[in-house]
Scaffold this motif. Structure first.
Motif, PDB file in Angstrom:
ATOM      1  N   ASN A   1      -0.206  11.037   8.835  1.00 43.78           N
ATOM      2  CA  ASN A   1       0.959  10.641   8.037  1.00 43.78           C
ATOM      3  C   ASN A   1       0.624  10.666   6.551  1.00 43.78           C
ATOM      4  O   ASN A   1      -0.540  10.563   6.170  1.00 43.78           O
ATOM      5  N   THR A   2       1.648  10.731   5.743  1.00 42.91           N
ATOM      6  CA  THR A   2       1.473  10.434   4.319  1.00 42.91           C
ATOM      7  C   THR A   2       2.128   9.084   4.062  1.00 42.91           C
ATOM      8  O   THR A   2       2.881   8.581   4.896  1.00 42.91           O
ATOM      9  N   PHE A   3       1.832   8.468   2.911  1.00 42.81           N
ATOM     10  CA  PHE A   3       2.062   7.028   2.812  1.00 42.81           C
ATOM     11  C   PHE A   3       2.528   6.617   1.428  1.00 42.81           C
ATOM     12  O   PHE A   3       2.110   7.170   0.414  1.00 42.81           O
ATOM     13  N   VAL A   4       3.395   5.603   1.414  1.00 36.98           N
ATOM     14  CA  VAL A   4       3.753   4.924   0.157  1.00 36.98           C
ATOM     15  C   VAL A   4       3.421   3.445   0.343  1.00 36.98           C
ATOM     16  O   VAL A   4       3.940   2.794   1.256  1.00 36.98           O
ATOM     17  N   LEU A   5       2.549   2.941  -0.509  1.00 41.49           N
ATOM     18  CA  LEU A   5       2.109   1.552  -0.427  1.00 41.49           C
ATOM     19  C   LEU A   5       2.784   0.747  -1.526  1.00 41.49           C
ATOM     20  O   LEU A   5       2.837   1.185  -2.674  1.00 41.49           O
ATOM     21  N   LYS A   6       3.298  -0.436  -1.158  1.00 41.93           N
ATOM     22  CA  LYS A   6       3.889  -1.331  -2.161  1.00 41.93           C
ATOM     23  C   LYS A   6       3.062  -2.618  -2.176  1.00 41.93           C
ATOM     24  O   LYS A   6       3.218  -3.490  -1.322  1.00 41.93           O
ATOM     25  N   PRO A   7       2.159  -2.748  -3.155  1.00 47.29           N
ATOM     26  CA  PRO A   7       1.333  -3.970  -3.237  1.00 47.29           C
ATOM     27  C   PRO A   7       2.177  -5.156  -3.696  1.00 47.29           C
ATOM     28  O   PRO A   7       3.313  -4.993  -4.134  1.00 47.29           O
ATOM     29  N   SER A   8       1.574  -6.340  -3.615  1.00 44.94           N
ATOM     30  CA  SER A   8       2.244  -7.506  -4.196  1.00 44.94           C
ATOM     31  C   SER A   8       2.221  -7.354  -5.711  1.00 44.94           C
ATOM     32  O   SER A   8       1.176  -7.031  -6.301  1.00 44.94           O
ATOM     33  N   GLU A   9       3.340  -7.631  -6.329  1.00 46.74           N
ATOM     34  CA  GLU A   9       3.423  -7.521  -7.798  1.00 46.74           C
ATOM     35  C   GLU A   9       2.526  -8.539  -8.493  1.00 46.74           C
ATOM     36  O   GLU A   9       2.233  -8.409  -9.671  1.00 46.74           O
ATOM     37  N   GLN A  10       2.068  -9.550  -7.724  1.00 53.07           N
ATOM     38  CA  GLN A  10       1.194 -10.566  -8.331  1.00 53.07           C
ATOM     39  C   GLN A  10      -0.256 -10.088  -8.410  1.00 53.07           C
ATOM     40  O   GLN A  10      -1.031 -10.596  -9.221  1.00 53.07           O
ATOM     41  N   VAL A  11      -0.617  -9.123  -7.559  1.00 53.12           N
ATOM     42  CA  VAL A  11      -2.024  -8.675  -7.494  1.00 53.12           C
ATOM     43  C   VAL A  11      -2.067  -7.152  -7.281  1.00 53.12           C
ATOM     44  O   VAL A  11      -2.539  -6.687  -6.240  1.00 53.12           O
TER      45      VAL A  11
ATOM     46  N   MET B   1      -5.756  -2.003   4.049  1.00 56.30           N
ATOM     47  CA  MET B   1      -6.680  -1.315   4.959  1.00 56.30           C
ATOM     48  C   MET B   1      -6.415  -1.640   6.432  1.00 56.30           C
ATOM     49  O   MET B   1      -7.077  -1.107   7.315  1.00 56.30           O
ATOM     50  N   TRP B   2      -5.477  -2.533   6.692  1.00 56.44           N
ATOM     51  CA  TRP B   2      -5.008  -2.694   8.066  1.00 56.44           C
ATOM     52  C   TRP B   2      -4.139  -1.493   8.460  1.00 56.44           C
ATOM     53  O   TRP B   2      -3.960  -1.212   9.630  1.00 56.44           O
ATOM     54  N   MET B   3      -3.564  -0.851   7.446  1.00 55.99           N
ATOM     55  CA  MET B   3      -2.568   0.194   7.730  1.00 55.99           C
ATOM     56  C   MET B   3      -3.071   1.601   7.425  1.00 55.99           C
ATOM     57  O   MET B   3      -2.854   2.530   8.205  1.00 55.99           O
ATOM     58  N   LEU B   4      -3.700   1.748   6.241  1.00 56.61           N
ATOM     59  CA  LEU B   4      -3.999   3.105   5.774  1.00 56.61           C
ATOM     60  C   LEU B   4      -4.914   3.896   6.710  1.00 56.61           C
ATOM     61  O   LEU B   4      -4.625   5.074   6.976  1.00 56.61           O
ATOM     62  N   PRO B   5      -6.012   3.329   7.237  1.00 58.19           N
ATOM     63  CA  PRO B   5      -6.923   4.178   8.016  1.00 58.19           C
ATOM     64  C   PRO B   5      -6.237   4.855   9.205  1.00 58.19           C
ATOM     65  O   PRO B   5      -6.308   6.075   9.364  1.00 58.19           O
TER      66      PRO B   5
ATOM     67  N   GLU C   1       1.079  12.602  17.601  1.00 60.00           N
ATOM     68  CA  GLU C   1       1.627  13.273  16.428  1.00 60.00           C
ATOM     69  C   GLU C   1       1.968  12.253  15.345  1.00 60.00           C
ATOM     70  O   GLU C   1       2.454  11.159  15.643  1.00 60.00           O
ATOM     71  N   PRO C   2       1.779  12.632  14.091  1.00 61.45           N
ATOM     72  CA  PRO C   2       2.181  11.727  13.007  1.00 61.45           C
ATOM     73  C   PRO C   2       3.705  11.611  12.937  1.00 61.45           C
ATOM     74  O   PRO C   2       4.429  12.457  13.463  1.00 61.45           O
ATOM     75  N   LEU C   3       4.163  10.578  12.247  1.00 61.87           N
ATOM     76  CA  LEU C   3       5.610  10.348  12.138  1.00 61.87           C
ATOM     77  C   LEU C   3       6.193  11.036  10.912  1.00 61.87           C
ATOM     78  O   LEU C   3       7.364  11.385  10.881  1.00 61.87           O
ATOM     79  N   GLY C   4       5.384  11.160   9.860  1.00 61.52           N
ATOM     80  CA  GLY C   4       5.881  11.745   8.610  1.00 61.52           C
ATOM     81  C   GLY C   4       5.497  10.853   7.449  1.00 61.52           C
ATOM     82  O   GLY C   4       4.338  10.469   7.313  1.00 61.52           O
ATOM     83  N   VAL C   5       6.466  10.463   6.616  1.00 53.72           N
ATOM     84  CA  VAL C   5       6.177   9.575   5.488  1.00 53.72           C
ATOM     85  C   VAL C   5       6.347   8.132   5.962  1.00 53.72           C
ATOM     86  O   VAL C   5       7.409   7.753   6.461  1.00 53.72           O
ATOM     87  N   CYS C   6       5.292   7.353   5.824  1.00 55.21           N
ATOM     88  CA  CYS C   6       5.326   5.955   6.245  1.00 55.21           C
ATOM     89  C   CYS C   6       5.116   5.056   5.034  1.00 55.21           C
ATOM     90  O   CYS C   6       4.692   5.517   3.969  1.00 55.21           O
ATOM     91  N   ALA C   7       5.407   3.772   5.220  1.00 55.61           N
ATOM     92  CA  ALA C   7       5.275   2.845   4.087  1.00 55.61           C
ATOM     93  C   ALA C   7       4.605   1.555   4.534  1.00 55.61           C
ATOM     94  O   ALA C   7       4.682   1.171   5.708  1.00 55.61           O
TER      95      ALA C   7
END
Ligand code: NAD
Length: 504
Positions: free
Chosen positions: A189-199, A178-182, A159-165
């Protein structure tokens, strides 16, 4: 504020070479819409090769995180109700779209991060390969079921956990997400991704491509920014699990903060990888491989060789390594350093080692690339470093190879074992017995035999040990799937059975 100019066509990155190219302002991607940070705050995104800002990035805080998590929470019930196989189909389409846009993704990555074209392309191709794991999941994870007693059946569903980050570092802006999203997405799950602010641009493109692949709005959201955005995500009560990849200092902080809140956390940190070279090693294979490991991505990767332990007389191999390092052309064979602060940090390590009596066998300080006024350092080799010196035991994260000389393989293994990190270690030898002896004793999660960057390719999972990872399991492969899911065990009976025992 909604930004309607950010449609896919307007956001194509046109560069097909290293010449400086301006780009768009990167906003947050929330529920399928681009939004500026609630505070209106932005930071410059600087092209490291040129040192000039190519765009800006939203610097988000609590309000933005709240909005993104709310969007993900709203999208969750219907995404969870979508069958596994249908969720995986989005990733199949995403794979095709990334293959279609591979040149654009490559050049964008090269511009925002400073990688050479070849390095950038390699990491986009690896990101595509990571997608395959998500595509495969429906065929891999059919839960076991068994008649455990008379008329009683047990089964497991994931089962999914819910909202993941997910929070990711600057050095692989397209691959690490792409280590995480697939796995997280195919699991429901649904997802919130926080990229590096540098890239931030790689993740921005991924969000657009996921939408084009048919991912419903709100299933993946991207919040940009730095520490305040990460802390707001960790603390948010609706975030159930977080994957983090970055430095050990921050990985530890984030892991402790999330775990204290009872969240499922997997935080990958930094590294100090040891390559052990013994006298029977193949000189050509070893020198080529050590140089590639130490200097690809300008040494800015967690799997880079940062220490070579020379066992006994391997001087001919060291000479070859030094010659190959000197032959490298900066700007084409090796890319830029991420920013000026990093150049100064790396230079400090070299200066300090030199002051302590270490020989700078190849000196990359002050190197430059004509016409590219960005952040550069050439390949550097420090010879006869002592294990306790900062250059011998701390993560430098730049194109610096520290050579430590020892007499025996056991001394080499002891040095590797003493280091607090445990991402990777490798042995270079033509003897199977020597290889086995070393591999069984290395204190590292990913080991190589005549391989300088022992990244396990799918379906094998990626993950270090010790101070290179906080949390249980690996981040990719089947472990990644387990991290983003929880098993539901169902015990069922459909008829009264007079033979039933007390366990039925
Ligand atoms: P970093 O730790 O500075 O940043 C990583 C992420 O954390 C970024 O998104 C950043 O915005 C955020 N962040 C920074 N400071 C923070 C704080 N105080 N609190 C909360 N969040 C914060 O790392 P980096 O410089 O972007 O990346 C380089 C590091 O990442 C190196 O140490 C490298 O070894 C490591 N890395 C490890 C792996 C691995 O698989 N183990 C892979 C890639 C990179």
């Amino acid at each position: 504020m909604t930004n309607t100019t950010h449609d896919s066509a307007a956001m194509r990155f046109p560069a097909r070479g290293y010449a400086f190219q301006k780009y768009v302002d990167c906003h947050n991607w929330i529920a399928g819409d681009w939004r500026e940070a609630a505070s209106g705050e932005n930071a410059a995104v600087v092209n490291p090769r040129h040192g000039w800002p190519m765009g800006t990035v939203a610097m988000s805080g609590h309000a933005d995180v709240d909005r993104a998590v709310a969007a993900a929470k709203e999208a969750f019930p219907s995404w969870r109700a979508t069958p596994y196989k249908e969720r995986a189909q989005v990733l199949y389409r995403m794979k095709a779209l990334m293959e279609r846009d591979v040149e654009e993704l490559t050049w964008l990555l090269s511009h925002e991060n400073g990688k050479t074209y070849a390095e950038a392309k390699g990491s986009v191709l690896k990101a595509i390969e990571c997608l395959e794991m998500g595509c495969s999941l429906p065929n891999m994870i059919g839960g076991p079921q068994l008649d455990v007693s008379r008329g009683i059946n047990c089964s497991v569903t994931h089962e999914p956990l819910g909202v993941c980050a997910g929070v990711v570092p600057f050095n692989f802006p397209t691959m690490v997400p792409m280590w995480m999203l697939p796995q997280a997405l195919v699991a429901g799950n649904t997802f919130v991704l926080k990229p590096s602010e540098q890239v931030p641009f790689g993740a921005m493109k991924l969000a657009l491509l996921l939408r084009e692949a048919g991912l419903p709005d709100g299933v993946v959201n991207v919040v940009n920014g730095a520490r305040p955005a990460v802390e707001a995500l960790v603390d948010h009560p609706d975030i159930k699990a977080m994957g983090f990849v970055g430095s050990t200092r921050v990985a530890k902080l984030v892991y402790a903060r999330g775990s204290a809140l009872g969240k499922r956390m997997l935080c990958l940190g930094g590294a100090k990888n040891h390559l052990v070279v013994v006298p029977d090693a193949d000189p050509e294979l070893t020198s080529t491989t050590v140089v590639a490991s130490a200097y690809a991505c300008a040494g800015q990767r967690c799997m880079a060789a940062s220490v070579m332990i020379a066992v006994g007389d391997v001087q001919p191999i060291i000479d070859k390594i030094a010659a190959k390092a000197r032959e490298m052309t900066l700007g084409t064979d090796m890319g830029a350093i991420i920013n000026q602060t990093a150049v100064e940090r790396i230079t400090r390590y070299i200066d300090e080692a030199e002051r302590a009596g270490v020989k700078v066998l190849v000196d990359g300080r002050g190197a430059a690339v004509p016409g590219n006024p960005g952040y550069w350092l050439g390949p550097t080799i420090l010879d006869d470093v002592k294990p306790g010196m900062p250059a011998g035991c701390e993560e430098i994260f730049g194109p610096v190879l520290s050579i430590i000389r020892v007499r025996t393989l056991d001394e080499a293994i002891a040095i590797e074992n003493d280091n607090p990190y445990g991402n990777a270690a490798a042995i270079f030898t033509t003897s199977g017995g020597t290889a086995r002896y070393a591999i069984e004793r290395f204190d590292a999660g990913m080991c190589g035999i005549n391989v300088g960057v022992p990244v396990p390719r799918e379906p094998f999972a990626f993950g270090g040990w010790n101070d290179s990872k906080f949390g249980h399991g690996d981040i990719t492969g089947e472990d990644g799937f387990r991290f983003w899911t929880r098993p539901r065990k169902v015990t069922a009976r459909w008829e009264h059975n007079p033979d039933a025992t007390w366990m039925s």
